[in-house]
Scaffold this active site. Sequence first.
Site, PDB file in Angstrom:
ATOM      1  N   SER A 157      39.340  65.874  10.457  1.00 56.66           N
ATOM      2  CA  SER A 157      38.068  66.531  11.109  1.00 56.66           C
ATOM      3  C   SER A 157      37.903  66.212  12.272  1.00 56.66           C
ATOM      4  O   SER A 157      37.971  67.198  13.169  1.00 56.66           O
ATOM      5  CB  SER A 157      37.022  65.921   9.885  1.00 56.66           C
ATOM      6  OG  SER A 157      36.088  66.522  10.300  1.00 56.66           O
ATOM      7  N   THR A 158      36.282  65.934  12.674  1.00 57.51           N
ATOM      8  CA  THR A 158      35.697  66.071  14.256  1.00 57.51           C
ATOM      9  C   THR A 158      36.840  65.398  15.078  1.00 57.51           C
ATOM     10  O   THR A 158      37.446  64.504  15.243  1.00 57.51           O
ATOM     11  CB  THR A 158      34.382  65.419  13.898  1.00 57.51           C
ATOM     12  OG1 THR A 158      33.291  65.085  12.547  1.00 57.51           O
ATOM     13  CG2 THR A 158      33.777  64.962  15.172  1.00 57.51           C
ATOM     14  N   ASP A 172      38.062  60.499   3.910  1.00 51.09           N
ATOM     15  CA  ASP A 172      39.247  61.890   3.329  1.00 51.09           C
ATOM     16  C   ASP A 172      40.220  61.141   3.999  1.00 51.09           C
ATOM     17  O   ASP A 172      40.183  61.043   5.195  1.00 51.09           O
ATOM     18  CB  ASP A 172      38.101  63.018   4.040  1.00 51.09           C
ATOM     19  CG  ASP A 172      39.024  63.971   3.017  1.00 51.09           C
ATOM     20  OD1 ASP A 172      40.016  64.197   2.248  1.00 51.09           O
ATOM     21  OD2 ASP A 172      39.378  65.573   3.087  1.00 51.09           O
ATOM     22  N   MET A 178      35.081  61.898  10.950  1.00 50.98           N
ATOM     23  CA  MET A 178      33.941  61.010   9.876  1.00 50.98           C
ATOM     24  C   MET A 178      34.257  60.714   8.784  1.00 50.98           C
ATOM     25  O   MET A 178      34.926  62.423   8.010  1.00 50.98           O
ATOM     26  CB  MET A 178      32.863  62.389  10.147  1.00 50.98           C
ATOM     27  CG  MET A 178      31.820  61.279   9.655  1.00 50.98           C
ATOM     28  SD  MET A 178      31.030  59.760  10.646  1.00 50.98           S
ATOM     29  CE  MET A 178      30.646  60.422  12.167  1.00 50.98           C
ATOM     30  N   HIS A 189      38.876  70.033   8.544  1.00 53.02           N
ATOM     31  CA  HIS A 189      37.743  70.036   7.825  1.00 53.02           C
ATOM     32  C   HIS A 189      37.176  71.344   8.385  1.00 53.02           C
ATOM     33  O   HIS A 189      37.195  71.604   9.897  1.00 53.02           O
ATOM     34  CB  HIS A 189      36.941  69.365   7.648  1.00 53.02           C
ATOM     35  CG  HIS A 189      37.455  68.056   6.328  1.00 53.02           C
ATOM     36  ND1 HIS A 189      36.497  66.947   7.300  1.00 53.02           N
ATOM     37  CD2 HIS A 189      37.999  68.618   5.876  1.00 53.02           C
ATOM     38  CE1 HIS A 189      37.088  65.738   6.377  1.00 53.02           C
ATOM     39  NE2 HIS A 189      38.266  66.765   5.504  1.00 53.02           N
TER      40      HIS A 189
END
Length: 363
Positions: A179-180, A303, A300, A206
């Site tokens: 993600s991030t 998940d 973050m 993401h």
Amino acid sequence: MTRAEVAGARSSTDLRAVVVDDSQFMRTVIGDMLEDEGISVVETASDGAAGVEAVERHDPDVVTMDLKMPGMDGIDAVEEIMSIHPTPVLVLSAHAADGAELTFEAMDRGAVDFFEKPSGEVSVGIKQQQDRLVETVRSVAAADVSATEAAADHTPTTASVSGPASEYVENPTLLIGSSTGGPTVVEGVLSELPLEADLRILVVQHMPDGFTDRFAERLDSASEYSVREATDGARIGGGEALVAKGGKHLRVSGYGGGRIRVSLSESEPVNNVRPAVDVTFETAAAQIDGPLTAAILTGMGKDGAEGVRNVSGAGGTVLAQDEETSAVFGMPQRAIETGVVDDVRPRDELAAGVLNAITTREQ
């Protein structure tokens, strides 16, 4: 304390932001959204040069950065900020034909993450936009910019396997969740995996629809593998990779003869995201009976934590990115806390970790 530790120690009402956009209307919309949720906008700027000056003047926790602006654009501004006053930057990208390319270029220069520009329309959806924007701003503010800078500066090399090796296992599958701060790390990992490893690769990053196709193209160009955005019913074999399509869950629906079949779903978000890493990992563990390796990268939230339990339960190997090189350590940390992670590695050693997991060794 590092900048990330300082931002993390502050309450959400203590965060300070600089908003950079050439549109007065968008500066007002974005500023109001942040201020309404307790994030103080210490200054707004109408071009990149003014944005850089504002960052130097105020030392904010986070910057929201438009890309197309007169004078110094957002891409050059990101590079300048990372050079003289490293600060977490969230790119606000218009959903346009060239928006994805410019966004990834900004991330190459050191931006942490991106968000599609709020529409600014007075509608039922405006509150949802605000909630998602604020959540993303907070996650970016907590990012370790030294990790994103290092990922952007990383020069790909061919990963090697430690110890005497005989050959790779047959029909290995690699699952990647991030993600991030993830896009540059994913690109680095794929660029270092040799084609002779014959991996089948599924990537869940993401990312909204309209960007995952361009992300897949970038991965295809950077690696020896054939990479494309997933479509419903797509199949892949050795030497091929799929990127989960933005806005849709990627499920493994079948496996046979060394080939993976996938399906796409618009079912409810899982862990507040779609695509969700857990969905792909759990269905892969249920369907694939060949060698399985999962890697949880920077991001973050939680998940992937349940997904790695499934992969481990199916006899697979689980890797996680370490805290020092993760822009945001949330997803790897939650995976590690499950107790099923077999190996924790820095960004530059993740590809080697994958190869170690799929290599048989001489006795």
